[in-house]
Design an enzyme around this catalytic site. Sequence first.
Site, mmCIF file in Angstrom:
data_model
loop_
_atom_site.group_PDB
_atom_site.id
_atom_site.type_symbol
_atom_site.label_atom_id
_atom_site.label_comp_id
_atom_site.label_asym_id
_atom_site.label_seq_id
_atom_site.Cartn_x
_atom_site.Cartn_y
_atom_site.Cartn_z
ATOM 1 N N SER A 10 7.321 52.315 48.237
ATOM 2 C CA SER A 10 7.825 51.975 46.894
ATOM 3 C C SER A 10 8.591 53.139 46.256
ATOM 4 C CB SER A 10 6.655 51.595 45.981
ATOM 5 O OG SER A 10 7.135 51.444 44.652
ATOM 6 N N SER A 12 9.207 53.128 43.030
ATOM 7 C CA SER A 12 8.822 53.188 41.610
ATOM 8 C C SER A 12 8.282 54.556 41.189
ATOM 9 C CB SER A 12 7.810 52.091 41.281
ATOM 10 O OG SER A 12 8.442 50.831 41.368
ATOM 11 N N LYS A 60 1.632 39.953 43.298
ATOM 12 C CA LYS A 60 2.177 39.523 41.999
ATOM 13 C C LYS A 60 1.638 38.155 41.551
ATOM 14 C CE LYS A 60 6.663 41.872 42.475
ATOM 15 N NZ LYS A 60 8.109 41.694 42.317
ATOM 16 N N ASP A 96 10.594 41.554 36.195
ATOM 17 C CA ASP A 96 11.621 41.218 37.202
ATOM 18 C C ASP A 96 12.703 40.357 36.549
ATOM 19 O OD1 ASP A 96 10.585 42.593 39.385
ATOM 20 O OD2 ASP A 96 9.317 40.924 40.010
ATOM 21 N N THR A 150 13.417 25.689 53.589
ATOM 22 C CA THR A 150 12.285 24.783 53.335
ATOM 23 C C THR A 150 12.558 24.059 52.020
ATOM 24 O OG1 THR A 150 10.896 26.499 54.339
ATOM 25 C CG2 THR A 150 9.749 24.672 53.287
#
Length: 274
Positions: A10, A12, A60, A96, A150
């Site tokens: 990450s 971040s 998440k 996000d 899908t």
Amino acid sequence: MILGHPVAHSLSPVFQGAALQRAGMSTSYVREDVAPERLVETLARLASEGAGGNITLPHKEAAAALITRCTPVARDVGAVNTFWAEDGALVGHNTDVDGATATIRALLPGGPDDAQQQPVVLFGAGGSAAAVMVALRDLGYRKITLVTRTMARAQALSVRLAIPATVMASESRDEAVADAALVVNATPLGLHDNAFPVAVASLPARCAVFDLVYRPGLTPWIAACRLAGMRAEDGLRMLIEQGAAAFEAWFDVPAPREAMWQSLDAAPPAYDQR
Ligand code: NAP
């Protein structure tokens, strides 16, 4: 802190560390690798510690189910990527959507009247596609097409979010993008390979392109789109802007975006007016 599994990759801690330093704060931002079976106890511990932070893959959606106090946007998306503690309990939020919004605004700076008329094609129907869908809805986009391998997953996403969308199969990708004003990739295509969600030659010459994927340099798809003269961005602005929105939610002060970009040796793309 950022919780994930794995989380060593990450970025971040890099740009949040730079933001904290620039803002003169002594708070530290660390990675914590949390296996799925330890998520419940970890969130309980963080609530008791009064901690704040970010949550990344694969937690998440699970965090949105576990954290009872979620902001409306986190509820809408069904995923938590940012949290803080209030009165001994965690509050779950989703930035996000802010990251996607900032990128779409940079690529297509018109207002909601323009947005209403502009067809958008979104590849993918997973967690990040949900955040992009909510951003598109809030920016006023009404002509949304989801292209996925899908189709049932895409139909379920549109129903769950209550955001109307046309759903098309991946095989129809060229047809789907024929009149697009914006094309967004929310699949991992291009992350570990050189695959394109759709051929550059199939895209209208003036369409804008947003690839959520980022990797050192540009993704091959975004590099090719830029070579063809299109406005095209990878996921770096989304990454920085979701972090900036999280910083602002935690500390209630403007995030030092310049320091965040500099910490990644990057700068936000700028565009000529047209
Ligand atoms: P996800 O929940 O696993 O969903 C992935 C979606 O991509 C699904 O619809 C999946 O289709 C589709 N997909 C996977 N492999 C594919 C392939 N080979 N060909 C066509 N479609 C494929 O993942 P996510 O959380 O939405 O993340 C997607 C990507 O976005 C990540 O890889 C990451 O690079 C990027 N991302 C960037 C940011 C940022 O800040 N820039 C934030 C979040 C995510 P099926 O339903 O058929 O499996």
